[in-house]
Design a protein around this motif. Sequence first.
Motif, mmCIF file in Angstrom:
data_model
loop_
_atom_site.group_PDB
_atom_site.id
_atom_site.type_symbol
_atom_site.label_atom_id
_atom_site.label_comp_id
_atom_site.label_asym_id
_atom_site.label_seq_id
_atom_site.Cartn_x
_atom_site.Cartn_y
_atom_site.Cartn_z
ATOM 1 N N ASP A 149 0.818 -1.215 0.000
ATOM 2 C CA ASP A 149 0.000 0.000 0.000
ATOM 3 C C ASP A 149 0.851 1.264 0.000
ATOM 4 O O ASP A 149 0.309 2.378 0.085
ATOM 5 C CB ASP A 149 -0.919 0.020 1.218
ATOM 6 N N ALA A 150 2.173 1.121 -0.072
ATOM 7 C CA ALA A 150 3.064 2.277 -0.028
ATOM 8 C C ALA A 150 2.942 3.108 -1.298
ATOM 9 O O ALA A 150 2.400 2.663 -2.320
ATOM 10 C CB ALA A 150 4.499 1.824 0.185
ATOM 11 N N TRP A 151 3.477 4.306 -1.248
ATOM 12 C CA TRP A 151 3.393 5.226 -2.378
ATOM 13 C C TRP A 151 4.606 6.146 -2.417
ATOM 14 O O TRP A 151 5.269 6.394 -1.409
ATOM 15 C CB TRP A 151 2.126 6.083 -2.295
ATOM 16 N N TYR A 152 4.887 6.644 -3.617
ATOM 17 C CA TYR A 152 5.850 7.720 -3.822
ATOM 18 C C TYR A 152 5.076 8.920 -4.361
ATOM 19 O O TYR A 152 4.099 8.775 -5.093
ATOM 20 C CB TYR A 152 6.937 7.314 -4.810
ATOM 21 N N LEU A 153 5.550 10.093 -3.992
ATOM 22 C CA LEU A 153 4.872 11.326 -4.360
ATOM 23 C C LEU A 153 5.908 12.326 -4.862
ATOM 24 O O LEU A 153 6.963 12.504 -4.243
ATOM 25 C CB LEU A 153 4.141 11.891 -3.141
ATOM 26 N N PHE A 154 5.603 12.975 -5.973
ATOM 27 C CA PHE A 154 6.541 13.906 -6.605
ATOM 28 C C PHE A 154 5.824 15.231 -6.855
ATOM 29 O O PHE A 154 4.761 15.257 -7.479
ATOM 30 C CB PHE A 154 7.054 13.329 -7.921
ATOM 31 N N PHE A 199 7.107 -6.555 -11.438
ATOM 32 C CA PHE A 199 8.488 -6.803 -11.005
ATOM 33 C C PHE A 199 9.220 -5.589 -10.430
ATOM 34 O O PHE A 199 10.389 -5.704 -10.101
ATOM 35 C CB PHE A 199 9.351 -7.424 -12.112
ATOM 36 N N GLU A 200 8.577 -4.427 -10.314
ATOM 37 C CA GLU A 200 9.251 -3.353 -9.579
ATOM 38 C C GLU A 200 8.727 -3.382 -8.143
ATOM 39 O O GLU A 200 7.687 -2.827 -7.830
ATOM 40 C CB GLU A 200 9.020 -1.974 -10.194
ATOM 41 N N PHE A 201 9.467 -4.032 -7.286
ATOM 42 C CA PHE A 201 9.010 -4.268 -5.916
ATOM 43 C C PHE A 201 9.294 -3.098 -4.980
ATOM 44 O O PHE A 201 8.732 -3.016 -3.890
ATOM 45 C CB PHE A 201 9.666 -5.536 -5.355
ATOM 46 N N ALA A 202 10.208 -2.215 -5.370
ATOM 47 C CA ALA A 202 10.531 -1.050 -4.555
ATOM 48 C C ALA A 202 11.135 0.021 -5.457
ATOM 49 O O ALA A 202 11.683 -0.287 -6.521
ATOM 50 C CB ALA A 202 11.509 -1.413 -3.440
ATOM 51 N N GLY A 203 11.039 1.264 -5.035
ATOM 52 C CA GLY A 203 11.625 2.354 -5.796
ATOM 53 C C GLY A 203 10.781 2.802 -6.975
ATOM 54 O O GLY A 203 9.653 2.348 -7.161
ATOM 55 N N TYR A 204 11.367 3.653 -7.790
ATOM 56 C CA TYR A 204 10.653 4.200 -8.940
ATOM 57 C C TYR A 204 11.560 4.326 -10.165
ATOM 58 O O TYR A 204 11.344 5.149 -11.049
ATOM 59 C CB TYR A 204 10.041 5.561 -8.596
ATOM 60 N N ARG A 250 2.977 1.815 -5.051
ATOM 61 C CA ARG A 250 3.887 0.671 -5.091
ATOM 62 C C ARG A 250 3.165 -0.573 -5.590
ATOM 63 O O ARG A 250 3.656 -1.276 -6.453
ATOM 64 C CB ARG A 250 4.451 0.435 -3.691
ATOM 65 N N TRP A 251 2.066 -0.924 -5.037
ATOM 66 C CA TRP A 251 1.121 -2.013 -5.344
ATOM 67 C C TRP A 251 1.717 -3.413 -5.409
ATOM 68 O O TRP A 251 0.990 -4.391 -5.627
ATOM 69 C CB TRP A 251 0.284 -1.723 -6.588
ATOM 70 N N GLN A 252 3.006 -3.589 -5.179
ATOM 71 C CA GLN A 252 3.598 -4.924 -5.286
ATOM 72 C C GLN A 252 4.875 -4.994 -4.449
ATOM 73 O O GLN A 252 5.702 -4.091 -4.480
ATOM 74 C CB GLN A 252 3.930 -5.236 -6.744
ATOM 75 N N THR A 253 5.043 -6.083 -3.712
ATOM 76 C CA THR A 253 6.271 -6.276 -2.929
ATOM 77 C C THR A 253 6.989 -7.580 -3.272
ATOM 78 O O THR A 253 8.063 -7.849 -2.749
ATOM 79 C CB THR A 253 5.959 -6.277 -1.419
ATOM 80 N N SER A 264 -4.350 -2.446 -3.407
ATOM 81 C CA SER A 264 -3.137 -1.771 -2.966
ATOM 82 C C SER A 264 -2.890 -0.497 -3.774
ATOM 83 O O SER A 264 -2.447 0.518 -3.217
ATOM 84 C CB SER A 264 -1.936 -2.709 -3.083
ATOM 85 N N ALA A 265 -3.165 -0.537 -5.064
ATOM 86 C CA ALA A 265 -2.995 0.663 -5.881
ATOM 87 C C ALA A 265 -3.930 1.775 -5.404
ATOM 88 O O ALA A 265 -3.526 2.936 -5.281
ATOM 89 C CB ALA A 265 -3.258 0.344 -7.350
ATOM 90 N N VAL A 266 -5.171 1.419 -5.128
ATOM 91 C CA VAL A 266 -6.132 2.407 -4.626
ATOM 92 C C VAL A 266 -5.669 2.964 -3.281
ATOM 93 O O VAL A 266 -5.707 4.186 -3.053
ATOM 94 C CB VAL A 266 -7.537 1.782 -4.497
ATOM 95 N N ASN A 267 -5.209 2.103 -2.398
ATOM 96 C CA ASN A 267 -4.743 2.565 -1.087
ATOM 97 C C ASN A 267 -3.540 3.487 -1.230
ATOM 98 O O ASN A 267 -3.399 4.470 -0.494
ATOM 99 C CB ASN A 267 -4.389 1.373 -0.206
#
Length: 333
Positions: A56-61, A81-86, A107-110, A128-131
Motif C-alpha cells: 500500500d506504499a506510495w511515492y509522491l513527486f 516486477f518493480e518491488f521497490a523504488g521508482y 507501489r502495489w507490489q512487494t 493496494s494501488a487504490v490505497n
Amino acid sequence: MRRAALVAAVCVLAGGLGASEAAAAIKQPPQPKSGPGGSNYPHAGWRVSYGGSGADAWYLFEPARPRPARAPLSIVMHGYFEFAGYEQMYELIRHTVRKGNIVVYPRWQTGITVPCPGPFDIEPCMTSAVNGIRGALSYLQSRPNRRVQPDLRTTSYFGFSFGGVITANLANRYRSLHLPRPRVIFLDDPHDSGLNGFDEPAVDDSLSGIPRTVKLQCHSGADGVIAEPNKANGSCNSIFPKLGHIPRRNKDLVQTHTDMHGDRYLSSSHGVCGGWKGTADAYDWNFCWKVWDALQSCAQLGSYCGYALGDTRRHRSNGRWSDGVPVTPLEIR
C-alpha cells in the motif's frame, strides 16, 4: 530518396567512411526545445516523498523551483516486477513533474505474487494501488500550506504493462472506488502476462465506466507483447474493442516500430516509455512524452490535440536522425 540511397550519400560525404562508421556518426534526434515533449521546463526541480507500508506504499513527486500552490494530478503505474523504488518510470516521472504536474506512484507490489498472483487474481493489487493513491492524496491534502495541492479535476492516468491493466480497471471503476475522474489515459503495452489466457483476462470484461470524454491512447510496440507467440490479439488489440463508447476523435490505438538506422537504435520492444534513470531516448520525448503532454493539454486547454490524437503529421512524427532521415513514424490505427 530511399533510405538506402541516403545512407550511401552519407558515406560519400563522409569521405569514404564504411557503413558501420557512417551509422556510428548518425545520432538520434534531440529533445525538442519547446512544445509537447520539449525541454522548456517551467520547474527546475522536484520534491520526492514516500509513505504507507507494504504493497500500500506510495511515492509522491511535486514540482519545485518554483513551487506552485496547485498543480494537475498524474497517476503513474509501473509494470510487474518493480518491488521497490521508482527507477522503472524515472524519466517519465521527472519529465511530468518538471512540466508542472504532481505525480502519484503507487507501489502495489512487494514480490512476484504479493499481493496478487498476476492475472489469476488482480484484485489485491487493485486494492493496494487504490490505497496508495488515497494515501498520497491524503498526505498532500492534510498539509495545504506546505505541499502542492492536487487539482483533482485535471487527473491523468498512465500505466505500463501490468500497470496498464490496473490503470484501465481503475479508470473503469473510478466512481465506485472514489478516485479522481480520468481526463487522460495513456496505456503503454498493457499486458497481464498471458499466463491465464492471451486476451488480457485480468482487464475488466466491460470498460464502459471509463468516461466517453476521456482523451486516450493505447500503444503496442511492434516488437512488444503482440510479437510474442499467441499474443497478436493481446495488449491494446484486446483492450481497444472494449472502448466503443468513446468517440473516435478522443482515442487512438498506435504502434511503434524498431528503427536501427543510427548509432543508438530505437526499440519497439516491451517498455518503449519505461525510461530508467539516464536512459531516455528519442522515442521518449518524440513519442511518449509528446503524446502524454499533448493529451493533457488537449483535455485541459483544448490545445496541441493534433500532437496526440488523429492520423496527423505531428502525431505520427518521431523526428529525424542527424542525417535527415525520418525516424520510423508512429502507426496510427
